[in-house]
Design an enzyme around this catalytic site. Structure first.
Site, short mmCIF file in Angstrom:
data_model
loop_
_atom_site.label_atom_id
_atom_site.label_comp_id
_atom_site.label_asym_id
_atom_site.label_seq_id
_atom_site.Cartn_x
_atom_site.Cartn_y
_atom_site.Cartn_z
N SER A 73 10.10 -26.63 49.50
CA SER A 73 10.53 -25.53 48.64
C SER A 73 9.39 -24.58 48.32
CB SER A 73 11.12 -26.08 47.33
OG SER A 73 12.33 -26.75 47.58
N TYR A 106 18.83 -28.42 54.23
CA TYR A 106 18.94 -28.04 55.64
C TYR A 106 20.40 -27.82 56.01
CZ TYR A 106 14.10 -29.38 56.68
OH TYR A 106 12.74 -29.46 56.73
#
Length: 377
Positions: free
Chosen positions: A129, A224
């Site tokens: 992140s 994802y």
């Protein structure tokens, strides 16, 4: 415990620990040694490391004397380590299975920060992140630089210029930051994502959410993409083709762990784009989201620039290193006791989830499942 930090090899520009984090570790009774010149490409001098309490050594000494060795890239680690050394970095284990096996057979304990569980408790350690945030920001700036026209709308005495139309494929961390940055630059933004749950976030940033019904559940995929059915993929491509012909900038972010990135943009789609348009593909390292993507290369096709770059975080090395090293520090606190000694608690879900190899074998189930089959990087 002695932690060693290796200088990354070109083209990597980031460093595993910045001086302020070194200082924090020293206060935790941890000895830190760094390779000479370790932070120069991130604009952190050797003097800054020395002042923070680190010992500067040559590369061989750092590798030889470290109990825990830090390197962002796996190929940066060479031989000469202690028999029971601990390795920590961003090793992409699903794409580097043979390397993980080799390290396991040598008795190393391997932690890969890109395998951190995507849980609330682990947010402060989530390198995917922190680095994706930078990549999304940089992707828009790169597109704006490459683009042949303005991003914002301009009304002048010489005439009006309409705003650029940006389409973003994937509303993960990188995609959301790309939305925010595009909007700050004055663009009109549309977003595709297979997860309906991100619609509210997308719209809160001022973008239009384009939804395709019937997507497979991606809630447990760690941010994802997941493989979709053939029917969904076709409907998705039809919807993208409908919108891409109106787009000036396209930023793609979709990746599937351990597999080739899904092809979302075909040659015929690119042929329908306006001359001078730009595609920035953040999934280039795993094959790319277009049929023409080449990693670390800009391909021109039908007067459209297709920029393949999966390492944009490294183009902001000072801040990328600062964020990454804070992630590392927070993880190290889980495996270090009050005396500064290594303490591996595999009852902790974060420690267990991040560990790839320990005790002479691969401990991560997903990596283990890839050993008997070829990788698709």
């Amino acid at each position: 415990m002695t932690i060693g930090v290796l200088k990354e090899q070109h083209p990597e520009t980031r460093v595993s620990l910045v001086p302020e984090v070194v200082q924090a570790l020293v206060k935790m009774n941890v000895q830190v040694q760094v390779e000479q010149g370790v932070g120069l490409t991130s604009f952190y001098s050797d003097k800054m490391y020395a002042d923070a309490g680190a010992t500067l050594q040559d590369r061989e000494a750092v590798i030889k004397n470290s109990d825990l060795l830090l390197s962002i890239q796996p190929e940066n680690i060479s031989s000469g380590m202690k028999a029971n050394a601990v390795l920590l970095g961003v090793f992409q284990p699903l794409y580097n299975v043979p390397q993980m096996q080799s390290w396991a057979e040598k008795g190393f304990t391997v932690f890969s920060m890109d395998n951190i569980p995507r849980t609330t408790r682990a947010q402060s350690m989530d390198v995917l992140s922190s680095q994706a945030n930078i990549a999304g920001y940089k992707a828009v700036l790169l597109a704006a630089f490459q683009y042949s026209r303005y991003f914002p709308m301009f009304m002048t005495a010489a005439g009006s210029i309409p705003p650029a139309k940006v389409m973003i494929l994937g509303a993960g961390v990188a995609g959301l930051q790309a939305i925010a940055t595009s909007r700050r630059l004055g663009a009109v933004v549309e977003v595709f994502d297979t997860r309906p749950a991100v619609k509210e976030e997308v719209m809160s940033l001022g973008a239009k959410f384009i939804e395709v019904e019937g997507a497979a559940d991606a809630s447990k995929a760690g941010g994802y993409a997941v493989e979709q059915s053939a029917d969904f993929q076709q409907r998705q491509k039809d919807k993208i083709q409908e919108h891409i012909r109106k787009s000036d900038i396209v930023i793609t972010t979709a990746q599937i762990p351990g597999k080739k990135a899904p092809i979302l943009i075909t040659k015929p789609m690119i042929e329908e784009m306006r001359a001078g348009s730009v595609i920035v593909d953040l999934a280039a390292a795993t094959g790319g989201n277009t049929e023409l993507t080449q990693n670390d290369t800009t391909v021109m096709y039908h007067d459209v620039a297709i920029v393949g770059n999966s390492a944009l975080a490294a183009t902001a090395p000072a801040d990328a290193s600062k964020l990454y090293s804070k992630n590392v520090l927070n993880f190290l606190k889980l495996i270090t006791d009050k005396e500064g000694n290594l303490q591996l608690n595999f009852e902790d879900d974060i420690v267990k989830g991040t560990c790839i190899a320990h005790g002479g074998k691969i401990t991560n189930d997903r990596v283990q499942s890839f050993i008997s089959q070829p990788t698709t990087a």
